[in-house]
Design a protein around this motif. Structure first.
Motif, PDB file in Angstrom:
ATOM      1  N   MET A 122       1.458  -1.343  -0.263  1.00  0.00           N
ATOM      2  CA  MET A 122       0.409   0.477  -0.104  1.00  0.00           C
ATOM      3  C   MET A 122       0.852   1.057   0.082  1.00  0.00           C
ATOM      4  O   MET A 122       2.139   1.428   1.094  1.00  0.00           O
ATOM      5  N   ARG A 123       0.793   2.069  -1.001  1.00  0.00           N
ATOM      6  CA  ARG A 123       2.167   3.586  -1.504  1.00  0.00           C
ATOM      7  C   ARG A 123       1.074   4.478  -1.353  1.00  0.00           C
ATOM      8  O   ARG A 123       0.037   4.450  -1.818  1.00  0.00           O
ATOM      9  N   PHE A 124       1.544   5.547  -0.496  1.00  0.00           N
ATOM     10  CA  PHE A 124       0.265   6.500  -0.508  1.00  0.00           C
ATOM     11  C   PHE A 124       1.764   7.655  -0.681  1.00  0.00           C
ATOM     12  O   PHE A 124       3.257   8.184  -0.377  1.00  0.00           O
ATOM     13  N   ARG A 125       0.821   9.055  -1.405  1.00  0.00           N
ATOM     14  CA  ARG A 125       1.684   9.690  -0.814  1.00  0.00           C
ATOM     15  C   ARG A 125       1.711  11.160  -0.065  1.00  0.00           C
ATOM     16  O   ARG A 125       0.244  11.112   0.806  1.00  0.00           O
ATOM     17  N   GLY A 126       2.103  12.349   0.397  1.00  0.00           N
ATOM     18  CA  GLY A 126       1.928  13.153   0.910  1.00  0.00           C
ATOM     19  C   GLY A 126       2.440  14.414   1.974  1.00  0.00           C
ATOM     20  O   GLY A 126       3.653  14.641   0.179  1.00  0.00           O
ATOM     21  N   HIS A 127       2.473  14.841   2.836  1.00  0.00           N
ATOM     22  CA  HIS A 127       3.504  15.937   3.051  1.00  0.00           C
ATOM     23  C   HIS A 127       3.305  16.179   4.542  1.00  0.00           C
ATOM     24  O   HIS A 127       2.262  15.999   5.223  1.00  0.00           O
ATOM     25  N   THR A 128       4.495  16.851   4.779  1.00  0.00           N
ATOM     26  CA  THR A 128       4.553  17.510   5.697  1.00  0.00           C
ATOM     27  C   THR A 128       5.548  19.066   5.339  1.00  0.00           C
ATOM     28  O   THR A 128       5.006  19.582   4.629  1.00  0.00           O
ATOM     29  N   GLN A 138       6.033  13.035   1.121  1.00  0.00           N
ATOM     30  CA  GLN A 138       6.357  12.266   1.689  1.00  0.00           C
ATOM     31  C   GLN A 138       5.357  11.381   1.354  1.00  0.00           C
ATOM     32  O   GLN A 138       4.961  11.326   0.337  1.00  0.00           O
ATOM     33  N   LYS A 139       6.435  10.227   1.214  1.00  0.00           N
ATOM     34  CA  LYS A 139       5.999   8.692   1.055  1.00  0.00           C
ATOM     35  C   LYS A 139       5.830   8.627   1.797  1.00  0.00           C
ATOM     36  O   LYS A 139       6.656   7.974   3.354  1.00  0.00           O
ATOM     37  N   LEU A 140       4.814   7.214   2.211  1.00  0.00           N
ATOM     38  CA  LEU A 140       4.306   6.338   2.985  1.00  0.00           C
ATOM     39  C   LEU A 140       4.601   4.712   2.777  1.00  0.00           C
ATOM     40  O   LEU A 140       3.356   4.528   1.424  1.00  0.00           O
ATOM     41  N   THR A 141       5.022   3.403   2.677  1.00  0.00           N
ATOM     42  CA  THR A 141       4.724   2.410   2.257  1.00  0.00           C
ATOM     43  C   THR A 141       4.074   1.538   3.537  1.00  0.00           C
ATOM     44  O   THR A 141       5.494   1.439   4.145  1.00  0.00           O
ATOM     45  N   PRO A 147       1.659 -12.461   6.328  1.00  0.00           N
ATOM     46  CA  PRO A 147       0.602 -12.785   6.639  1.00  0.00           C
ATOM     47  C   PRO A 147       0.475 -11.895   8.288  1.00  0.00           C
ATOM     48  O   PRO A 147      -0.492 -11.805   9.146  1.00  0.00           O
ATOM     49  N   ASP A 148       2.113 -12.468   9.217  1.00  0.00           N
ATOM     50  CA  ASP A 148       2.577 -12.059  10.566  1.00  0.00           C
ATOM     51  C   ASP A 148       3.671 -10.861   9.861  1.00  0.00           C
ATOM     52  O   ASP A 148       4.300 -10.953  11.137  1.00  0.00           O
ATOM     53  N   THR A 149       3.537 -10.284   9.410  1.00  0.00           N
ATOM     54  CA  THR A 149       4.623  -9.514   8.805  1.00  0.00           C
ATOM     55  C   THR A 149       4.453  -7.907   7.798  1.00  0.00           C
ATOM     56  O   THR A 149       4.237  -9.206   7.266  1.00  0.00           O
ATOM     57  N   VAL A 150       4.727  -7.217   8.418  1.00  0.00           N
ATOM     58  CA  VAL A 150       4.394  -5.689   7.436  1.00  0.00           C
ATOM     59  C   VAL A 150       5.468  -5.233   8.118  1.00  0.00           C
ATOM     60  O   VAL A 150       6.239  -4.864   8.877  1.00  0.00           O
ATOM     61  N   ARG A 151       6.071  -4.141   6.920  1.00  0.00           N
ATOM     62  CA  ARG A 151       7.394  -3.505   6.307  1.00  0.00           C
ATOM     63  C   ARG A 151       6.590  -2.178   6.375  1.00  0.00           C
ATOM     64  O   ARG A 151       5.966  -2.173   5.516  1.00  0.00           O
ATOM     65  N   GLN A 152       6.923  -1.011   7.043  1.00  0.00           N
ATOM     66  CA  GLN A 152       6.568   0.095   7.120  1.00  0.00           C
ATOM     67  C   GLN A 152       7.408   1.266   6.815  1.00  0.00           C
ATOM     68  O   GLN A 152       8.206   0.826   8.043  1.00  0.00           O
ATOM     69  N   VAL A 153       7.563   1.856   5.810  1.00  0.00           N
ATOM     70  CA  VAL A 153       8.837   2.766   5.240  1.00  0.00           C
ATOM     71  C   VAL A 153       7.872   4.064   5.611  1.00  0.00           C
ATOM     72  O   VAL A 153       7.666   4.588   4.154  1.00  0.00           O
ATOM     73  N   PHE A 154       8.517   5.134   6.239  1.00  0.00           N
ATOM     74  CA  PHE A 154       8.897   6.160   5.983  1.00  0.00           C
ATOM     75  C   PHE A 154       9.197   6.964   4.393  1.00  0.00           C
ATOM     76  O   PHE A 154      10.576   7.187   5.254  1.00  0.00           O
ATOM     77  N   GLU A 155       9.148   7.477   3.866  1.00  0.00           N
ATOM     78  CA  GLU A 155      10.683   8.967   2.784  1.00  0.00           C
ATOM     79  C   GLU A 155      10.375  10.106   2.941  1.00  0.00           C
ATOM     80  O   GLU A 155       8.757   9.924   3.069  1.00  0.00           O
ATOM     81  N   GLN A 156      11.396  11.309   3.019  1.00  0.00           N
ATOM     82  CA  GLN A 156      10.924  12.554   2.974  1.00  0.00           C
ATOM     83  C   GLN A 156      11.735  13.083   2.185  1.00  0.00           C
ATOM     84  O   GLN A 156      12.749  12.305   1.664  1.00  0.00           O
ATOM     85  N   GLY A 160      12.704  18.525  -2.719  1.00  0.00           N
ATOM     86  CA  GLY A 160      11.406  18.632  -3.932  1.00  0.00           C
ATOM     87  C   GLY A 160      10.627  17.205  -4.675  1.00  0.00           C
ATOM     88  O   GLY A 160       9.745  17.690  -5.815  1.00  0.00           O
ATOM     89  N   GLY A 161      11.561  16.077  -4.253  1.00  0.00           N
ATOM     90  CA  GLY A 161      10.849  14.546  -4.282  1.00  0.00           C
ATOM     91  C   GLY A 161      11.983  14.907  -5.500  1.00  0.00           C
ATOM     92  O   GLY A 161      12.374  13.882  -6.458  1.00  0.00           O
ATOM     93  N   ALA A 162      13.720  15.518  -5.703  1.00  0.00           N
ATOM     94  CA  ALA A 162      14.375  14.684  -6.091  1.00  0.00           C
ATOM     95  C   ALA A 162      15.015  13.693  -5.769  1.00  0.00           C
ATOM     96  O   ALA A 162      15.595  12.833  -6.730  1.00  0.00           O
TER      97      ALA A 162
END
Length: 176
Positions: A122-128, A138-141, A147-156, A160-162
């Protein structure tokens, strides 16, 4: 006066079934059987969250409102917390997309939008906003590892996204 009372009495009397318009009843839980609403169900549960092998906190994700919303209840290792609402936003984009709004007990907020599920994540875009008031992308994935493991990654991105910098990389392990 008698005519007015008769009209009121006529309006107040029940109409026969054939005279009433019957609107179709919506399904009791429209989101429950919608496959798009099930895309993020891999995140539901009670999770111990680890960063670099150390426990960072506990996260409880629960469905609510008939499966239309996932409620996140985060508590970190220092007993600070936050919550998010996750739902399919049908009003912001031409096509329905997942959305997450986060608020923590320090008053910090994050707005993630344009969420979509592809390739097991599941991939999101966002901002602060930074101290100067400039928007910081921001990106959130969420990776459905097992089934018993999820990896959550925040990126900033500070340019400007380069380029992107990982600001949080957490491994969720489901409690039994």
């Amino acid at each position: 006066m008698t005519g007015v009372m008769a009209a009121v009495a006529l309006l107040a009397s029940p109409l026969p079934m054939s005279a009433r318009q019957q609107a179709p009843s919506p399904p009791p839980w429209p989101c429950q059987d919608d496959d798009t609403h099930r895309e993020f169900d891999f995140w539901i549960g009670t999770w111990d969250v680890f960063v670099s092998g150390r426990q960072a906190g506990v996260n409880v994700i629960e469905p609510m409102l008939g499966g239309c919303v996932l409620l996140e209840n985060w508590t970190n290792a220092r007993d600070r917390g936050g919550k998010s609402f996750n739902w399919i936003d049908r009003s912001t984009f031409a096509e329905p997309r997942w959305r997450q709004l986060w608020v923590d007990d320090g008053g910090n907020t994050l707005d993630y939008y344009d969420g979509h599920f592809a390739d097991g994540a599941m991939r999101f875009r966002g901002h602060t906003f930074d101290a100067a008031g400039d928007s910081v992308p921001q990106k959130l994935t969420f990776h459905a590892v097992h089934p018993d493991t999820v990896r959550q990654v925040f990126e900033q991105s500070n340019d400007g996204g380069a380029t992107w910098v990982v600001t949080f990389d957490g491994l969720y392990v489901k409690r039994r």
